[in-house]
Design a protein around this motif. Sequence first.
Motif, PDB file in Angstrom:
ATOM      1  N   HIS A 185     -11.532  36.366 -34.904  1.00 15.10           N
ATOM      2  CA  HIS A 185     -12.479  36.801 -33.888  1.00 15.10           C
ATOM      3  C   HIS A 185     -11.826  36.929 -32.512  1.00 15.10           C
ATOM      4  O   HIS A 185     -12.290  37.701 -31.676  1.00 15.10           O
ATOM      5  CB  HIS A 185     -13.653  35.828 -33.821  1.00 15.10           C
ATOM      6  CG  HIS A 185     -14.796  36.316 -32.989  1.00 15.10           C
ATOM      7  ND1 HIS A 185     -15.468  37.493 -33.252  1.00 15.10           N
ATOM      8  CD2 HIS A 185     -15.388  35.805 -31.875  1.00 15.10           C
ATOM      9  CE1 HIS A 185     -16.418  37.675 -32.351  1.00 15.10           C
ATOM     10  NE2 HIS A 185     -16.385  36.673 -31.498  1.00 15.10           N
ATOM     11  N   HIS A 186     -10.760  36.173 -32.299  1.00 15.37           N
ATOM     12  CA  HIS A 186     -10.062  36.223 -31.011  1.00 15.37           C
ATOM     13  C   HIS A 186      -8.898  37.208 -31.022  1.00 15.37           C
ATOM     14  O   HIS A 186      -8.060  37.184 -30.126  1.00 15.37           O
ATOM     15  CB  HIS A 186      -9.573  34.826 -30.618  1.00 15.37           C
ATOM     16  CG  HIS A 186     -10.632  34.007 -29.932  1.00 15.37           C
ATOM     17  ND1 HIS A 186     -10.822  34.021 -28.575  1.00 15.37           N
ATOM     18  CD2 HIS A 186     -11.570  33.179 -30.440  1.00 15.37           C
ATOM     19  CE1 HIS A 186     -11.816  33.218 -28.258  1.00 15.37           C
ATOM     20  NE2 HIS A 186     -12.294  32.696 -29.377  1.00 15.37           N
ATOM     21  N   GLU A 187      -8.861  38.056 -32.014  1.00 16.15           N
ATOM     22  CA  GLU A 187      -7.833  39.091 -32.071  1.00 16.15           C
ATOM     23  C   GLU A 187      -7.918  39.987 -30.837  1.00 16.15           C
ATOM     24  O   GLU A 187      -6.902  40.442 -30.311  1.00 16.15           O
ATOM     25  CB  GLU A 187      -8.038  39.930 -33.342  1.00 16.15           C
ATOM     26  CG  GLU A 187      -7.187  41.184 -33.424  1.00 16.15           C
ATOM     27  CD  GLU A 187      -5.726  40.889 -33.714  1.00 16.15           C
ATOM     28  OE1 GLU A 187      -4.895  41.810 -33.546  1.00 16.15           O
ATOM     29  OE2 GLU A 187      -5.426  39.744 -34.123  1.00 16.15           O
ATOM     30  N   TYR A 188      -9.136  40.224 -30.376  1.00 15.84           N
ATOM     31  CA  TYR A 188      -9.351  41.138 -29.258  1.00 15.84           C
ATOM     32  C   TYR A 188      -9.630  40.351 -27.979  1.00 15.84           C
ATOM     33  O   TYR A 188     -10.657  39.682 -27.866  1.00 15.84           O
ATOM     34  CB  TYR A 188     -10.511  42.084 -29.564  1.00 15.84           C
ATOM     35  CG  TYR A 188     -10.368  42.789 -30.892  1.00 15.84           C
ATOM     36  CD1 TYR A 188      -9.306  43.671 -31.113  1.00 15.84           C
ATOM     37  CD2 TYR A 188     -11.262  42.557 -31.929  1.00 15.84           C
ATOM     38  CE1 TYR A 188      -9.163  44.319 -32.328  1.00 15.84           C
ATOM     39  CE2 TYR A 188     -11.124  43.196 -33.149  1.00 15.84           C
ATOM     40  CZ  TYR A 188     -10.068  44.077 -33.345  1.00 15.84           C
ATOM     41  OH  TYR A 188      -9.920  44.708 -34.553  1.00 15.84           O
ATOM     42  N   LYS A 189      -8.711  40.439 -27.019  1.00 12.78           N
ATOM     43  CA  LYS A 189      -8.867  39.734 -25.744  1.00 12.78           C
ATOM     44  C   LYS A 189      -9.807  40.484 -24.823  1.00 12.78           C
ATOM     45  O   LYS A 189     -10.374  39.895 -23.893  1.00 12.78           O
ATOM     46  CB  LYS A 189      -7.501  39.551 -25.062  1.00 12.78           C
ATOM     47  CG  LYS A 189      -6.445  38.912 -25.950  1.00 12.78           C
ATOM     48  CD  LYS A 189      -6.902  37.574 -26.492  1.00 12.78           C
ATOM     49  CE  LYS A 189      -5.813  36.962 -27.385  1.00 12.78           C
ATOM     50  NZ  LYS A 189      -6.297  35.719 -28.050  1.00 12.78           N
ATOM     51  N   SER A 190      -9.956  41.770 -25.033  1.00 15.92           N
ATOM     52  CA  SER A 190     -10.877  42.598 -24.254  1.00 15.92           C
ATOM     53  C   SER A 190     -11.777  43.338 -25.238  1.00 15.92           C
ATOM     54  O   SER A 190     -11.503  44.479 -25.611  1.00 15.92           O
ATOM     55  CB  SER A 190     -10.107  43.598 -23.371  1.00 15.92           C
ATOM     56  OG  SER A 190     -10.983  44.456 -22.677  1.00 15.92           O
ATOM     57  N   PRO A 191     -12.857  42.686 -25.682  1.00 15.70           N
ATOM     58  CA  PRO A 191     -13.694  43.266 -26.738  1.00 15.70           C
ATOM     59  C   PRO A 191     -14.330  44.584 -26.342  1.00 15.70           C
ATOM     60  O   PRO A 191     -14.591  44.855 -25.168  1.00 15.70           O
ATOM     61  CB  PRO A 191     -14.769  42.192 -26.957  1.00 15.70           C
ATOM     62  CG  PRO A 191     -14.240  40.954 -26.337  1.00 15.70           C
ATOM     63  CD  PRO A 191     -13.364  41.396 -25.215  1.00 15.70           C
ATOM     64  N   LEU A 262     -15.295  36.653 -20.896  1.00 12.88           N
ATOM     65  CA  LEU A 262     -14.329  35.711 -20.326  1.00 12.88           C
ATOM     66  C   LEU A 262     -13.859  34.698 -21.363  1.00 12.88           C
ATOM     67  O   LEU A 262     -12.736  34.198 -21.296  1.00 12.88           O
ATOM     68  CB  LEU A 262     -14.947  34.984 -19.131  1.00 12.88           C
ATOM     69  CG  LEU A 262     -15.075  35.804 -17.839  1.00 12.88           C
ATOM     70  CD1 LEU A 262     -15.960  35.085 -16.832  1.00 12.88           C
ATOM     71  CD2 LEU A 262     -13.690  36.053 -17.243  1.00 12.88           C
ATOM     72  N   HIS A 263     -14.715  34.387 -22.325  1.00 12.10           N
ATOM     73  CA  HIS A 263     -14.293  33.481 -23.394  1.00 12.10           C
ATOM     74  C   HIS A 263     -13.158  34.091 -24.199  1.00 12.10           C
ATOM     75  O   HIS A 263     -12.215  33.400 -24.589  1.00 12.10           O
ATOM     76  CB  HIS A 263     -15.468  33.172 -24.320  1.00 12.10           C
ATOM     77  CG  HIS A 263     -15.086  32.369 -25.524  1.00 12.10           C
ATOM     78  ND1 HIS A 263     -14.761  31.028 -25.453  1.00 12.10           N
ATOM     79  CD2 HIS A 263     -14.946  32.714 -26.833  1.00 12.10           C
ATOM     80  CE1 HIS A 263     -14.448  30.583 -26.664  1.00 12.10           C
ATOM     81  NE2 HIS A 263     -14.552  31.597 -27.519  1.00 12.10           N
ATOM     82  N   HIS A 264     -13.221  35.395 -24.430  1.00 11.69           N
ATOM     83  CA  HIS A 264     -12.159  36.055 -25.183  1.00 11.69           C
ATOM     84  C   HIS A 264     -10.864  36.150 -24.381  1.00 11.69           C
ATOM     85  O   HIS A 264      -9.777  36.085 -24.952  1.00 11.69           O
ATOM     86  CB  HIS A 264     -12.621  37.452 -25.618  1.00 11.69           C
ATOM     87  CG  HIS A 264     -13.462  37.437 -26.846  1.00 11.69           C
ATOM     88  ND1 HIS A 264     -12.983  37.741 -28.104  1.00 11.69           N
ATOM     89  CD2 HIS A 264     -14.773  37.132 -27.023  1.00 11.69           C
ATOM     90  CE1 HIS A 264     -13.944  37.631 -28.990  1.00 11.69           C
ATOM     91  NE2 HIS A 264     -15.053  37.272 -28.359  1.00 11.69           N
ATOM     92  N   SER A 265     -10.976  36.301 -23.093  1.00 11.89           N
ATOM     93  CA  SER A 265      -9.769  36.442 -22.266  1.00 11.89           C
ATOM     94  C   SER A 265      -9.182  35.097 -21.846  1.00 11.89           C
ATOM     95  O   SER A 265      -7.970  34.956 -21.707  1.00 11.89           O
ATOM     96  CB  SER A 265     -10.071  37.285 -21.023  1.00 11.89           C
ATOM     97  OG  SER A 265     -11.043  36.659 -20.211  1.00 11.89           O
ATOM     98  N   LYS A 266     -10.054  34.072 -21.685  1.00  7.61           N
ATOM     99  CA  LYS A 266      -9.588  32.745 -21.229  1.00  7.61           C
ATOM    100  C   LYS A 266      -9.513  31.722 -22.356  1.00  7.61           C
ATOM    101  O   LYS A 266      -8.905  30.665 -22.203  1.00  7.61           O
ATOM    102  CB  LYS A 266     -10.518  32.219 -20.125  1.00  7.61           C
ATOM    103  CG  LYS A 266     -10.626  33.134 -18.904  1.00  7.61           C
ATOM    104  CD  LYS A 266      -9.297  33.254 -18.179  1.00  7.61           C
ATOM    105  CE  LYS A 266      -9.440  34.136 -16.947  1.00  7.61           C
ATOM    106  NZ  LYS A 266      -8.150  34.317 -16.234  1.00  7.61           N
ATOM    107  N   PHE A 267     -10.170  31.995 -23.464  1.00  8.39           N
ATOM    108  CA  PHE A 267     -10.076  31.256 -24.723  1.00  8.39           C
ATOM    109  C   PHE A 267     -10.860  29.950 -24.781  1.00  8.39           C
ATOM    110  O   PHE A 267     -11.661  29.743 -25.678  1.00  8.39           O
ATOM    111  CB  PHE A 267      -8.603  30.981 -25.075  1.00  8.39           C
ATOM    112  CG  PHE A 267      -8.421  30.282 -26.390  1.00  8.39           C
ATOM    113  CD1 PHE A 267      -8.622  30.958 -27.573  1.00  8.39           C
ATOM    114  CD2 PHE A 267      -8.068  28.949 -26.451  1.00  8.39           C
ATOM    115  CE1 PHE A 267      -8.475  30.313 -28.801  1.00  8.39           C
ATOM    116  CE2 PHE A 267      -7.923  28.293 -27.668  1.00  8.39           C
ATOM    117  CZ  PHE A 267      -8.127  28.986 -28.841  1.00  8.39           C
ATOM    118  N   ASN A 268     -10.646  29.003 -23.859  1.00  4.57           N
ATOM    119  CA  ASN A 268     -11.218  27.663 -24.000  1.00  4.57           C
ATOM    120  C   ASN A 268     -12.347  27.396 -23.005  1.00  4.57           C
ATOM    121  O   ASN A 268     -12.546  26.262 -22.566  1.00  4.57           O
ATOM    122  CB  ASN A 268     -10.140  26.590 -23.870  1.00  4.57           C
ATOM    123  CG  ASN A 268      -9.421  26.655 -22.536  1.00  4.57           C
ATOM    124  OD1 ASN A 268      -9.607  27.587 -21.767  1.00  4.57           O
ATOM    125  ND2 ASN A 268      -8.600  25.639 -22.262  1.00  4.57           N
TER     126      ASN A 268
END
Length: 289
Positions: A185-191, A262-268
């Motif tokens: 699901h985190h493959e894409y940093k900018s969904p 932002l969750h996808h770009s910052k992760f945690n």
Amino acid sequence: DDDDDDDDVPCIAHIFIWTGFKMMTEMLHSLSVLAFSAQFVGYFLLSALIEVYFFRAQSQREKSWKIQPNGWKKWPGIRARNNGIVLSFPVLDFFFRNEEEGRHSKHRTFATLNLIISSLFALTVTELTIRGKSGIKEAAIGTGSSVCEIGFGLGCALLLQSMLEYPWHRLMHTRFCYKRMHKYHHEYKSPVVYCDLFIHPLEAIGYYCILYSPAFILKNIPKESFLLYMAILGVFGVLDHSGVDIRLPWFLFSYEAKFHDLHHSKFNVNYAFPFQWPDALFGTLYKSS
């Protein structure tokens, strides 16, 4: 004679499949089939609307609406406007595969399977409700469910989902779960649109159990409350991963698509869905300037 027997095999198989399908549809209530269709078709319609209105009609004005503007060539899976294919549904990748479009090799399989699974959840919960096996009551407005009751039921459903989704999402970020499931699901940093269903199917099933849990945990929740709840989370789930800067500051606890982007770009950070209060409560809320 052997050739005649071989010719009979496809015919027998077709009869078997058709008989099984007919038995299944006869066993199910028509509303259950309608729930499956609404979930399935509704996803395509909303996603297609976003793709056409933003990613195609306004592709040259990306900075005015895209949360992370990065150029259309970096939009995973969104096909070029002049290639003869109107939309970019992941299921079409089975027929029009293009490695340069930036989608993960499993995107088409996971997204298609998860849409079918989510629709089957809708079918199953509807069928169980009709058979009196859920906590949803069927009284309509004016015959038992007041507007206040509907609003209260909706609030309880949203609260329950938020309370269950946050720890579930945190669990998916543990080393064990992330490595085996959530990393897809985190493959894409900018969904972009259609990225929402790129989830490992086992993780998707776990979340769908949370999504539909109010139908069984809450008692006597009006059906109108549950339908509103499902519509809200369905729309926000698509918007969260659309990459489009949509904000509804007036909606309940307020909503903005940028929060999950932002969750996808910052992760945690920003684990909650769809509202921000669980992250504010547990110290994982992040807002960019």
